[in-house]
Design a protein around this motif. Structure first.
Motif, PDB file in Angstrom:
ATOM      1  N   HIS B  84       0.831  -1.201   0.000  1.00 25.84           N
ATOM      2  CA  HIS B  84       0.000   0.000   0.000  1.00 25.84           C
ATOM      3  C   HIS B  84       0.870   1.258   0.000  1.00 25.84           C
ATOM      4  N   ALA B  85       1.951   1.251   0.797  1.00 30.55           N
ATOM      5  CA  ALA B  85       2.824   2.433   0.862  1.00 30.55           C
ATOM      6  C   ALA B  85       3.415   2.740  -0.503  1.00 30.55           C
ATOM      7  N   LEU B  86       3.858   1.684  -1.172  1.00 29.46           N
ATOM      8  CA  LEU B  86       4.481   1.855  -2.482  1.00 29.46           C
ATOM      9  C   LEU B  86       3.465   2.350  -3.517  1.00 29.46           C
ATOM     10  N   ALA B  87       2.251   1.751  -3.497  1.00 27.40           N
ATOM     11  CA  ALA B  87       1.226   2.146  -4.457  1.00 27.40           C
ATOM     12  C   ALA B  87       0.834   3.598  -4.253  1.00 27.40           C
ATOM     13  N   ARG B  88       0.685   3.989  -2.984  1.00 27.18           N
ATOM     14  CA  ARG B  88       0.279   5.346  -2.690  1.00 27.18           C
ATOM     15  C   ARG B  88       1.358   6.344  -3.062  1.00 27.18           C
ATOM     16  N   ALA B  89       2.622   5.953  -2.780  1.00 22.64           N
ATOM     17  CA  ALA B  89       3.732   6.845  -3.144  1.00 22.64           C
ATOM     18  C   ALA B  89       3.787   7.027  -4.654  1.00 22.64           C
ATOM     19  N   ALA B  90       3.575   5.931  -5.404  1.00 19.98           N
ATOM     20  CA  ALA B  90       3.606   6.018  -6.865  1.00 19.98           C
ATOM     21  C   ALA B  90       2.470   6.896  -7.369  1.00 19.98           C
TER      22      ALA B  90
END
Lengths: 195, 114, 95
Positions: B84-90
């Motif tokens: 989730h962190a990675l998706a949101r950052a992207a």
């Protein structure tokens, strides 16, 4: 200092269960029975409890004991869902044709507390084929990979089950917490007035 | 009995290896970063789950099984957080998801933060 | 049996490494390296069984934790260019 009242009792309960958990993990990983080393273990458990106390991290949100009873039925169901979703995504990857249809959509979370919403969003992300991209209030932005994963989410089965888990169905009602809304400050006021 | 346990753990480990390979293939084949995430989550759930379950069957009721179970629990709770962190950052950095034509939210209308 | 699993994991690691070298965005690379870390956890566990040394499981446990923290830290660094909390005062601090 915290006032000994409802919050104080809660705080003691959470601290106690955290201490039991930490001791269990420590003992599991070390396996020692020497008195000196067990003493060191108790010391480290107390140190971690002190650090958690200073971080103000001992509450129902970081340590949701009240969900424990519902988890017994929820997690086996989630595991089976994960197996089915894995199969679906694996087929889509191997074929790599029309079955791979990435979609973006909004899904409403019907949970009232933030712990419930986080559990729901986490379960969605854990299931392959669907990822939670963003949470805004009760609105989740979802990226889904295949037709099957999209339809699986649209039945709302997971949402219903997480809501049941959050309401503590089958669990001891004494462990249920006052509902959290979008502003955590509200609840602290509410809980203060209860003491 | 020995033989049955061996066969069962064989099955688990082979199935887990298969899911790992398919997940790795997904990392290569799928079209954009958001889609590849689903391939990675194949490795994070059933890949590691089945292989470690197979090892648990091998070990029987010992401390080793408890440790394997702890590893599984850690991965189970940390992998959605990283995903989730990675998706949101992207999403927040303006990487637009490549979506299908009949998606409820269209290609251009991605609610980006910046 | 363990050798089969180790071989499959090594092949998958090669695929993940290929994706991390190819990119094209930095998030692809982080994603691939996160998968690489998970596969390393599996490889360490399998190797512990292969060599008959269960102590390797402790390493696998620690590696799982480091993998999580490392991925979060790199994601945050890439997004904000710093590891300290750079969100606004009213926003909940997140990644």
């Amino acid at each position: 200092m915290r006032v000994i009242g409802l919050i104080g009792v809660w705080y003691m309960l959470h601290t106690f269960s955290l201490a039991v958990l930490l001791s269990g993990v420590w003992w599991l990983l070390s396996g020692y029975t020497l008195v000196l080393i067990i003493g060191l273990g108790i010391g480290s458990v107390i140190l971690v409890l002190y650090i958690c106390h200073r971080m103000d991290a001992i509450d129902h949100e970081t340590h949701p004991v009240h969900l424990a009873a519902g988890c017994i039925t929820y997690y086996p169901w989630l595991l089976w869902e994960i197996v089915l979703a894995n199969w679906d995504v694996a087929k889509a990857i191997l074929k790599n044709d029309d079955t791979v249809r990435p979609r973006l959509m909004h899904v409403k979370a019907s949970q009232v507390s933030e712990v419930g919403r986080v559990t729901y969003a986490n379960s969605i992300t854990l299931t392959p084929g669907t990822v939670t991209l963003d949470i805004e209030g009760a609105d989740l932005l979802i990226h889904s990979l295949t037709q099957g994963s999209k339809e699986g989410l649209e039945t709302g089965e997971m949402d219903r089950r997480v809501t049941a888990l959050e309401l503590g169905k089958g669990g001891p009602s004494a462990f249920s917490q006052p509902a959290l809304h979008d502003h955590p400050e509200d609840t602290s006021v509410k809980r203060d007035s209860e003491t | 009995m020995e033989l049955v346990l061996d066969v069962v753990s064989w099955g688990f480990i082979l199935a887990g290896s298969g899911f790992c390979l398919i997940g790795g293939l997904g990392l290569i084949r799928l079209r954009d970063m958001y889609a590849r995430k689903h391939g990675a989550s194949l490795i994070d759930t059933l890949g590691i789950g089945l292989i470690l379950t197979g090892l648990m069957v091998q070990a029987g009721f010992t401390l080793v099984t408890a440790k394997l179970f702890l590893i599984l629990v850690f991965v189970f709770f940390t992998s959605p957080t990283t995903t989730h962190a990675l998706a949101r950052a992207a999403l927040n950095s303006g990487l637009v998801p490549d979506v299908d034509k009949d998606s409820p939210i269209k290609q251009g209308a991605v609610p980006s933060k910046k | 049996m363990f050798i089969t699993a180790a071989a499959a994991v090594l092949v998958t690691m090669a695929l993940a490494l290929f994706r991390s070298l190819k990119g094209p965005t930095v998030f692809d690379r982080i994603l691939a390296i996160n998968s690489f870390g998970t596969l390393t956890v599996i490889l360490i566990s399998v190797h512990g069984f292969m060599a008959g040394r269960p102590e390797f499981l402790d390493l696998a446990l620690v590696y799982a934790l480091i993998n999580f923290i490392g991925t979060i830290a790199v994601t945050k660094f890439v997004t904000y260019g710093a590891l300290e909390n750079t969100t606004d005062e009213n926003e909940p601090g997140d990644i």
